[in-house]
Scaffold this motif. Structure first.
Motif, PDB file in Angstrom:
ATOM      1  N   LYS A 193       0.801  -1.405  -0.019  1.00  0.00           N
ATOM      2  CA  LYS A 193      -0.109  -0.054   0.047  1.00  0.00           C
ATOM      3  C   LYS A 193       0.871   1.251   0.183  1.00  0.00           C
ATOM      4  CE  LYS A 193      -4.295  -1.813   2.029  1.00  0.00           C
ATOM      5  NZ  LYS A 193      -5.098  -1.754   3.409  1.00  0.00           N
ATOM      6  N   ILE A 194       1.996   1.128   0.818  1.00  0.00           N
ATOM      7  CA  ILE A 194       2.795   2.239   0.777  1.00  0.00           C
ATOM      8  C   ILE A 194       3.495   2.821  -0.522  1.00  0.00           C
ATOM      9  CG2 ILE A 194       4.887   3.461   1.996  1.00  0.00           C
ATOM     10  CD1 ILE A 194       3.678   2.253   4.534  1.00  0.00           C
ATOM     11  N   THR A 195       3.921   1.584  -0.958  1.00  0.00           N
ATOM     12  CA  THR A 195       4.902   1.692  -2.171  1.00  0.00           C
ATOM     13  C   THR A 195       4.205   1.410  -3.559  1.00  0.00           C
ATOM     14  OG1 THR A 195       5.346  -0.835  -2.153  1.00  0.00           O
ATOM     15  CG2 THR A 195       6.884   0.543  -0.990  1.00  0.00           C
ATOM     16  N   GLY A 196       3.047   1.307  -3.500  1.00  0.00           N
ATOM     17  CA  GLY A 196       2.183   0.925  -4.541  1.00  0.00           C
ATOM     18  C   GLY A 196       2.459  -0.269  -5.273  1.00  0.00           C
ATOM     19  N   LYS A 197       3.020  -1.114  -4.725  1.00  0.00           N
ATOM     20  CA  LYS A 197       3.308  -2.342  -5.250  1.00  0.00           C
ATOM     21  C   LYS A 197       2.104  -3.598  -5.037  1.00  0.00           C
ATOM     22  CE  LYS A 197       7.702  -1.174  -6.489  1.00  0.00           C
ATOM     23  NZ  LYS A 197       7.780  -0.398  -7.578  1.00  0.00           N
ATOM     24  N   ASP A 198       1.383  -3.794  -5.887  1.00  0.00           N
ATOM     25  CA  ASP A 198       0.182  -4.905  -5.717  1.00  0.00           C
ATOM     26  C   ASP A 198       0.764  -6.340  -5.708  1.00  0.00           C
ATOM     27  OD1 ASP A 198      -1.887  -2.764  -5.576  1.00  0.00           O
ATOM     28  OD2 ASP A 198      -2.048  -2.878  -7.710  1.00  0.00           O
ATOM     29  N   ILE A 199       1.640  -6.569  -6.281  1.00  0.00           N
ATOM     30  CA  ILE A 199       2.298  -7.888  -6.527  1.00  0.00           C
ATOM     31  C   ILE A 199       3.146  -8.148  -5.404  1.00  0.00           C
ATOM     32  CG2 ILE A 199       3.523  -9.575  -7.831  1.00  0.00           C
ATOM     33  CD1 ILE A 199       2.454  -8.099 -10.208  1.00  0.00           C
ATOM     34  N   ALA A 200       3.098  -9.170  -4.425  1.00  0.00           N
ATOM     35  CA  ALA A 200       4.041  -9.477  -3.181  1.00  0.00           C
ATOM     36  C   ALA A 200       5.471  -9.701  -3.774  1.00  0.00           C
ATOM     37  CB  ALA A 200       3.364 -10.598  -2.612  1.00  0.00           C
ATOM     38  N   SER A 201       5.698 -10.106  -4.547  1.00  0.00           N
ATOM     39  CA  SER A 201       7.016 -10.573  -5.166  1.00  0.00           C
ATOM     40  C   SER A 201       7.818  -9.219  -5.412  1.00  0.00           C
ATOM     41  CB  SER A 201       7.133 -11.583  -5.990  1.00  0.00           C
ATOM     42  OG  SER A 201       6.627 -11.088  -7.289  1.00  0.00           O
ATOM     43  N   ASP A 202       7.105  -8.081  -5.793  1.00  0.00           N
ATOM     44  CA  ASP A 202       7.755  -6.791  -6.255  1.00  0.00           C
ATOM     45  C   ASP A 202       8.046  -5.892  -5.029  1.00  0.00           C
ATOM     46  OD1 ASP A 202       7.291  -7.356  -8.759  1.00  0.00           O
ATOM     47  OD2 ASP A 202       5.315  -6.408  -9.174  1.00  0.00           O
ATOM     48  N   ARG A 203       7.650  -6.351  -3.764  1.00  0.00           N
ATOM     49  CA  ARG A 203       7.952  -5.508  -2.617  1.00  0.00           C
ATOM     50  C   ARG A 203       9.281  -5.758  -1.908  1.00  0.00           C
ATOM     51  NH1 ARG A 203       1.891  -7.236  -0.404  1.00  0.00           N
ATOM     52  NH2 ARG A 203       0.955  -6.628  -2.104  1.00  0.00           N
ATOM     53  N   VAL A 204      10.326  -6.084  -2.647  1.00  0.00           N
ATOM     54  CA  VAL A 204      11.460  -6.616  -2.090  1.00  0.00           C
ATOM     55  C   VAL A 204      12.212  -5.186  -1.402  1.00  0.00           C
ATOM     56  CG1 VAL A 204      14.115  -7.471  -2.496  1.00  0.00           C
ATOM     57  CG2 VAL A 204      11.718  -8.710  -3.431  1.00  0.00           C
ATOM     58  N   ASN A 205      12.369  -4.064  -2.402  1.00  0.00           N
ATOM     59  CA  ASN A 205      12.927  -2.939  -1.773  1.00  0.00           C
ATOM     60  C   ASN A 205      12.180  -2.507  -0.496  1.00  0.00           C
ATOM     61  OD1 ASN A 205      15.010  -3.130  -3.379  1.00  0.00           O
ATOM     62  ND2 ASN A 205      13.912  -1.556  -4.997  1.00  0.00           N
ATOM     63  N   GLY A 206      10.681  -2.673  -0.626  1.00  0.00           N
ATOM     64  CA  GLY A 206      10.154  -1.937   0.884  1.00  0.00           C
ATOM     65  C   GLY A 206      10.191  -2.853   1.713  1.00  0.00           C
ATOM     66  N   THR A 207      10.439  -4.151   1.758  1.00  0.00           N
ATOM     67  CA  THR A 207      10.670  -4.957   2.486  1.00  0.00           C
ATOM     68  C   THR A 207      12.070  -4.861   3.263  1.00  0.00           C
ATOM     69  OG1 THR A 207       9.251  -6.849   1.767  1.00  0.00           O
ATOM     70  CG2 THR A 207      11.103  -7.441   3.149  1.00  0.00           C
ATOM     71  N   SER A 208      13.164  -4.365   2.589  1.00  0.00           N
ATOM     72  CA  SER A 208      14.366  -4.120   3.038  1.00  0.00           C
ATOM     73  C   SER A 208      14.457  -3.033   3.772  1.00  0.00           C
ATOM     74  CB  SER A 208      15.353  -4.001   1.743  1.00  0.00           C
ATOM     75  OG  SER A 208      16.771  -3.558   2.245  1.00  0.00           O
ATOM     76  N   ALA A 209      13.606  -2.100   3.445  1.00  0.00           N
ATOM     77  CA  ALA A 209      13.407  -0.811   4.272  1.00  0.00           C
ATOM     78  C   ALA A 209      12.869  -1.134   5.700  1.00  0.00           C
ATOM     79  CB  ALA A 209      12.758   0.253   3.674  1.00  0.00           C
ATOM     80  N   ALA A 210      11.776  -1.884   5.635  1.00  0.00           N
ATOM     81  CA  ALA A 210      11.162  -2.335   6.828  1.00  0.00           C
ATOM     82  C   ALA A 210      11.951  -3.376   7.602  1.00  0.00           C
ATOM     83  CB  ALA A 210       9.924  -3.214   6.522  1.00  0.00           C
ATOM     84  N   VAL A 211      12.328  -4.347   7.155  1.00  0.00           N
ATOM     85  CA  VAL A 211      13.379  -5.007   7.900  1.00  0.00           C
ATOM     86  C   VAL A 211      14.504  -4.326   8.711  1.00  0.00           C
ATOM     87  CG1 VAL A 211      15.370  -6.839   7.549  1.00  0.00           C
ATOM     88  CG2 VAL A 211      13.199  -7.201   6.602  1.00  0.00           C
ATOM     89  N   THR A 212      15.073  -3.206   8.079  1.00  0.00           N
ATOM     90  CA  THR A 212      16.036  -2.311   8.499  1.00  0.00           C
ATOM     91  C   THR A 212      15.327  -1.519   9.665  1.00  0.00           C
ATOM     92  OG1 THR A 212      17.332  -2.219   6.340  1.00  0.00           O
ATOM     93  CG2 THR A 212      17.486  -0.462   8.082  1.00  0.00           C
ATOM     94  N   ALA A 213      14.373  -1.026   9.457  1.00  0.00           N
ATOM     95  CA  ALA A 213      13.531  -0.406  10.582  1.00  0.00           C
ATOM     96  C   ALA A 213      13.346  -1.231  11.629  1.00  0.00           C
ATOM     97  CB  ALA A 213      12.188   0.193  10.147  1.00  0.00           C
ATOM     98  N   CYS A 214      12.638  -2.759  11.488  1.00  0.00           N
ATOM     99  CA  CYS A 214      12.378  -3.588  12.665  1.00  0.00           C
ATOM    100  C   CYS A 214      13.679  -3.814  13.428  1.00  0.00           C
ATOM    101  CB  CYS A 214      12.077  -4.885  12.018  1.00  0.00           C
ATOM    102  SG  CYS A 214      10.367  -4.817  10.986  1.00  0.00           S
ATOM    103  N   ILE A 215      14.937  -4.151  12.525  1.00  0.00           N
ATOM    104  CA  ILE A 215      16.071  -4.307  13.555  1.00  0.00           C
ATOM    105  C   ILE A 215      16.485  -3.017  14.028  1.00  0.00           C
ATOM    106  CG2 ILE A 215      18.743  -4.735  13.239  1.00  0.00           C
ATOM    107  CD1 ILE A 215      17.708  -6.582  10.750  1.00  0.00           C
ATOM    108  N   GLY A 216      16.290  -1.983  13.930  1.00  0.00           N
ATOM    109  CA  GLY A 216      16.758  -0.777  14.321  1.00  0.00           C
ATOM    110  C   GLY A 216      15.787  -0.223  15.455  1.00  0.00           C
ATOM    111  N   TYR A 217      14.725  -0.667  15.504  1.00  0.00           N
ATOM    112  CA  TYR A 217      13.699  -0.457  16.637  1.00  0.00           C
ATOM    113  C   TYR A 217      13.708  -1.751  17.624  1.00  0.00           C
ATOM    114  CZ  TYR A 217      11.476   3.768  14.742  1.00  0.00           C
ATOM    115  OH  TYR A 217      11.317   5.028  14.540  1.00  0.00           O
TER     116      TYR A 217
END
Length: 186
Positions: free
Chosen positions: A134-158
């Motif tokens: 929803k945030i990145t505008g990527k409807d297909i799950a496999s296209d969310r790699v970059n967004g996932t990378s940012a989320a993973v980094t935030a998860c570890i950071g927090y």
């Protein structure tokens, strides 16, 4: 399942979820619950903190059932359930409020049971989740790699101790960098 976990001494991930796959998207309303026998030591002075407290209370119910079956504290891994009965803003709040989640503690004054999340490993699974789409505008799950990378980094950071991901090769570098930056691990 708890009997099996007790018998074999395996770790067990408690994932927060309301309802099931077909109903959980309708169960995203979290309101402060009152229980005269429950003293919560984390004050909910805003909506994100209240969400953390309510998710934590529900996870504590699972922990109580587990320990009654003989599961030991060291076997437990907590997962607040990104994407499971949470809307977009709630998913973001859970990531941002991980330090509060990790400090959650409560006392049941009727039973004397004290539960604290301190020193229990915390797992988050942001990989390819709908809120990233929803945030990145990527409807297909496999296209969310970059967004996932940012989320993973935030998860570890927090403060997430473990991240659950799909794209191992792509996420390995994000995890290595986040561990180095936020935890001094390299």
């Amino acid at each position: 399942m708890y009997d099996v976990v007790t018998k074999y001494g395996t770790p067990y991930i408690i994932n927060h979820l309301r309802g099931d796959i077909s109903t959980m998207s309708k169960l995203t309303t979290y309101e402060e619950t009152k229980d005269k026998d429950l003293q919560v030591f984390t004050k909910a002075n805003n909506q994100p903190a209240m969400l953390i407290n309510e998710v934590s209370k529900e996870l504590c119910q699972c922990i109580t059932k587990m320990t009654e079956k003989g599961v030991k504290r060291w076997q437990i891994i907590l997962d607040p359930g990104l994407g499971f009965a949470k809307n977009l803003d709630q998913n973001l709040d859970i990531i941002r409020e991980l330090p509060l989640f990790k400090k959650y503690s409560q006392l049941n004054t009727a039973t004397g049971e004290f539960l604290s999340f301190e020193h229990i490993p915390l797992l988050l699974g942001p990989s390819r989740k709908r809120f990233i789409g929803k945030i990145t505008g990527k409807d297909i799950a496999s296209d969310r790699v970059n967004g996932t990378s940012a989320a993973v980094t935030a998860c570890i950071g927090y403060g997430s101790d473990i991240v659950r991901i799909h794209d191992y090769k792509e996420m390995k570098d994000a995890c290595l960098m986040a561990d180095a930056i936020y935890k001094g691990i390299r």
